[in-house]
Scaffold this motif. Structure first.
Motif, PDB file in Angstrom:
ATOM      1  N   SER A  23      -1.643   8.089  -2.658  1.00  0.00           N
ATOM      2  CA  SER A  23      -0.212   8.021  -2.954  1.00  0.00           C
ATOM      3  C   SER A  23       0.004   7.679  -4.430  1.00  0.00           C
ATOM      4  N   ASP A  24       1.192   7.970  -4.911  1.00  0.00           N
ATOM      5  CA  ASP A  24       1.526   7.646  -6.299  1.00  0.00           C
ATOM      6  C   ASP A  24       1.387   6.151  -6.569  1.00  0.00           C
ATOM      7  N   LYS A  25       1.763   5.338  -5.585  1.00  0.00           N
ATOM      8  CA  LYS A  25       1.674   3.884  -5.738  1.00  0.00           C
ATOM      9  C   LYS A  25       0.213   3.442  -5.883  1.00  0.00           C
ATOM     10  N   ALA A  26      -0.667   3.994  -5.057  1.00  0.00           N
ATOM     11  CA  ALA A  26      -2.088   3.657  -5.135  1.00  0.00           C
ATOM     12  C   ALA A  26      -2.677   4.133  -6.456  1.00  0.00           C
ATOM     13  N   VAL A  27      -2.300   5.321  -6.894  1.00  0.00           N
ATOM     14  CA  VAL A  27      -2.788   5.849  -8.177  1.00  0.00           C
ATOM     15  C   VAL A  27      -2.369   4.927  -9.320  1.00  0.00           C
ATOM     16  N   ALA A  28      -1.146   4.472  -9.297  1.00  0.00           N
ATOM     17  CA  ALA A  28      -0.658   3.582 -10.352  1.00  0.00           C
ATOM     18  C   ALA A  28      -1.468   2.282 -10.400  1.00  0.00           C
ATOM     19  N   ARG A  29      -1.779   1.710  -9.233  1.00  0.00           N
ATOM     20  CA  ARG A  29      -2.576   0.474  -9.187  1.00  0.00           C
ATOM     21  C   ARG A  29      -3.981   0.712  -9.725  1.00  0.00           C
ATOM     22  N   ILE A  30      -4.564   1.829  -9.333  1.00  0.00           N
ATOM     23  CA  ILE A  30      -5.916   2.150  -9.790  1.00  0.00           C
ATOM     24  C   ILE A  30      -5.925   2.374 -11.299  1.00  0.00           C
ATOM     25  N   GLU A  31      -4.995   3.128 -11.805  1.00  0.00           N
ATOM     26  CA  GLU A  31      -4.966   3.407 -13.238  1.00  0.00           C
ATOM     27  C   GLU A  31      -4.742   2.144 -14.058  1.00  0.00           C
ATOM     28  N   GLU A  32      -3.950   1.238 -13.542  1.00  0.00           N
ATOM     29  CA  GLU A  32      -3.756  -0.046 -14.221  1.00  0.00           C
ATOM     30  C   GLU A  32      -5.076  -0.819 -14.270  1.00  0.00           C
ATOM     31  N   HIS A  33      -5.785  -0.830 -13.164  1.00  0.00           N
ATOM     32  CA  HIS A  33      -7.065  -1.530 -13.095  1.00  0.00           C
ATOM     33  C   HIS A  33      -8.094  -0.883 -14.023  1.00  0.00           C
ATOM     34  N   LEU A  34      -8.107   0.440 -14.067  1.00  0.00           N
ATOM     35  CA  LEU A  34      -9.076   1.144 -14.909  1.00  0.00           C
ATOM     36  C   LEU A  34      -8.904   0.819 -16.392  1.00  0.00           C
ATOM     37  N   LEU A  35      -7.704   0.468 -16.784  1.00  0.00           N
ATOM     38  CA  LEU A  35      -7.453   0.094 -18.182  1.00  0.00           C
ATOM     39  C   LEU A  35      -8.241  -1.140 -18.597  1.00  0.00           C
ATOM     40  N   ILE A  36      -8.509  -2.018 -17.641  1.00  0.00           N
ATOM     41  CA  ILE A  36      -9.164  -3.284 -17.995  1.00  0.00           C
ATOM     42  C   ILE A  36     -10.570  -3.439 -17.440  1.00  0.00           C
ATOM     43  N   CYS A  37     -11.049  -2.474 -16.654  1.00  0.00           N
ATOM     44  CA  CYS A  37     -12.317  -2.663 -15.967  1.00  0.00           C
ATOM     45  C   CYS A  37     -13.341  -1.571 -16.311  1.00  0.00           C
ATOM     46  N   GLU A  38     -14.295  -1.918 -17.144  1.00  0.00           N
ATOM     47  CA  GLU A  38     -15.347  -0.979 -17.541  1.00  0.00           C
ATOM     48  C   GLU A  38     -16.195  -0.556 -16.347  1.00  0.00           C
TER      49      GLU A  38
END
Length: 71
Positions: A23-38
């Motif tokens: 879902s768009d909501k799940a994608v948004a959470r994942i993309e936010e996390h990817l910004l800070i998690c190598e």
């Protein structure tokens, strides 16, 4: 699933993300996390490569099967 509390994205969710099946909501959470998690960015690269390889294999298999059937 990724949260800001340091929890990483699990393999199944990462694969669904790579396949654009969230879902768009799940994608948004994942993309936010990817910004800070190598670690999760590396996991995403591996998941993307796996999904791409599976899609390529599926296309090749489909072509081979079609040629054997005279399609």
């Amino acid at each position: 699933m990724a949260t800001q509390g340091g929890v990483h994205i699990d393999e199944e969710t990462m694969e669904k993300y790579s396949m654009a099946k969230l879902s768009d909501k799940a994608v948004a959470r994942i993309e936010e996390h990817l910004l800070i998690c190598e670690r999760c960015r590396q996991s995403l690269a591996a998941s993307d490569a796996h999904v791409a390889a599976m899609r390529l294999a599926d296309r090749k298999s489909t072509r081979l099967n079609s040629s054997h059937l005279g399609i």
